[in-house]
Design a protein around this motif. Structure first.
Motif, mmCIF file in Angstrom:
data_model
loop_
_atom_site.group_PDB
_atom_site.id
_atom_site.type_symbol
_atom_site.label_atom_id
_atom_site.label_comp_id
_atom_site.label_asym_id
_atom_site.label_seq_id
_atom_site.Cartn_x
_atom_site.Cartn_y
_atom_site.Cartn_z
ATOM 1 N N VAL A 146 0.882 -1.174 0.000
ATOM 2 C CA VAL A 146 0.000 0.000 0.000
ATOM 3 C C VAL A 146 0.912 1.214 0.000
ATOM 4 N N VAL A 147 0.708 2.108 -0.951
ATOM 5 C CA VAL A 147 1.563 3.297 -1.041
ATOM 6 C C VAL A 147 0.715 4.548 -0.883
ATOM 7 N N ALA A 148 1.355 5.631 -0.500
ATOM 8 C CA ALA A 148 0.648 6.900 -0.334
ATOM 9 C C ALA A 148 1.482 8.036 -0.878
ATOM 10 N N SER A 149 0.801 9.063 -1.340
ATOM 11 C CA SER A 149 1.492 10.247 -1.837
ATOM 12 C C SER A 149 0.563 11.448 -1.726
ATOM 13 N N ASN A 150 1.144 12.609 -1.391
ATOM 14 C CA ASN A 150 0.352 13.833 -1.449
ATOM 15 C C ASN A 150 0.677 14.623 -2.712
ATOM 16 N N ALA A 151 1.502 14.013 -3.587
ATOM 17 C CA ALA A 151 1.815 14.611 -4.884
ATOM 18 C C ALA A 151 0.965 13.943 -5.955
ATOM 19 N N ASN A 152 0.822 14.601 -7.088
ATOM 20 C CA ASN A 152 0.096 14.032 -8.222
ATOM 21 C C ASN A 152 1.062 13.151 -9.006
ATOM 22 N N LEU A 153 0.937 11.836 -8.833
ATOM 23 C CA LEU A 153 1.891 10.916 -9.446
ATOM 24 C C LEU A 153 1.776 10.897 -10.964
#
Length: 332
Positions: A146-153
């Motif tokens: 499970v991965v998370a990002s607050n950037a627009n990948l």
């Protein structure tokens, strides 16, 4: 929805209810998940909820902040290393992938990984096999990513700062966490919950928010989302010597910007007004067209995809509009 799926996701808004439904569905399927949302929205809580709602709940949940990993040691941290593999490798290390075996590996701030580290992660995701740094044998690990990002990948991938092939691997399923600004009165509900907890912990159970605090919660933009709200409530509570807590005085601002805070209230009010206008306008068009997105977009003078984004933005439902229209027709 069982408590295990809720996992501390507090709030009664419709947008958060949709997140809980998403989590329950995603937890049942053993595939990679991408959790997206601004800083402070609770992405790790979502990852934990997915893990503890899955068949892997009795195995390890291992969180990793990719932004805190030294670029030269990413592969060693993830996949382990043999003794003597590099200067400081005085003992062998199994690695986080091995530690999470049978369970869930949560990679927060995955966008912080270098392209080389992304390539290593991609190789592992393809078949679950890896080699420890300095090792010669191939290992296997059954782990859910499970991965998370607050950037627009997607934007990072277009800019070639994130591998598209890795994005396809990690974005099999996705959960979007709304900002606190998008959650209606959840901010007030959460502030009261945080304040109640603090009151019981510190022997002040009668503590409450002032009316000014409630107005402030509704008007402030909360760039740090739930994390910022909790921090502000705690600060206001600790600085207050009465049972009425005014959190509007506890928001941290850089020195010299206190005088610039007042116009922000006007900007926020304007944003709220525009948002409410959009919601009402789109809602009325959906009712007028019986939930027909194409027809509603035509009346609004927008293409269908742009109008569809507005519908999703305000958590509106074409099918609900159809049902309401049918109900009115039945009453007639």
């Amino acid at each position: 929805m069982s408590a295990r799926f809720g996992f501390q996701l507090l709030g009664s808004s419709e947008s958060l209810a949709k997140v809980r439904t998403q989590i329950e569905r995603v937890a049942r399927v053993d595939a990679a998940v991408l959790v997206e949302g601004e800083t402070g929205t609770g992405k790790e809580m979502v990852a934990r909820a997915i893990h503890y709602g899955s068949k892997r709940a009795d195995r390890a949940f291992v969180p990793v902040n990719c932004g805190a990993l030294a670029e030269t040691l990413v592969e060693s941290e993830l996949f382990g290393h043999e003794r003597g593999a590099f200067t400081d490798a005085k003992v062998a290390s199994l690695g986080l992938v091995s530690e999470a075996g049978g369970g869930t590996l949560f990679l927060d701030e995955v966008d912080a990984l270098s392209l080389k580290a992304q390539a290593a992660l991609l190789r592992f995701l393809q078949d679950g096999s890896y080699r420890r740094v300095g090792g010669s044998s191939t290992k296997q690990s059954d782990v859910r990513i499970v991965v998370a990002s607050n950037a627009n990948l997607n934007e990072l991938a277009e800019a070639r700062r994130f591998r598209k092939d890795l994005l396809y691997r990690i974005n099999v399923l996705s959960v979007y966490l709304p900002t606190l600004r998008e959650r209606g009165d959840d901010g007030i509900e959460l502030a009261r919950i945080f304040l109640t907890r603090l009151g019981h912990h510190h022997g002040r159970p009668q503590v409450r928010l002032t009316p000014a605090s409630i107005a402030f919660i509704q008007s402030y933009t909360w760039p740090g989302n739930v994390r910022e709200l909790e921090n502000v409530v705690q600060r206001a509570f600790l600085l207050s010597d009465s049972n009425e807590v005014d959190i509007s005085q506890a928001v941290s601002q850089p020195r010299g910007e206190r005088s610039a805070a007042e116009p922000a209230v006007f900007r926020t009010a304007k944003q709220q007004a525009v948002k409410e206008f959009e919601r009402l306008y789109v809602s009325r068009l959906l009712m007028q067209t019986n939930g027909n997105l194409t027809q509603a977009a035509l009346i609004a003078g927008q293409d269908r995809s742009a109008f569809g984004r507005l519908v999703r933005k305000h958590s509106l439902s074409p099918s609900r509009a159809q049902a309401a229209t049918a109900a009115r027709a039945g009453e007639a």
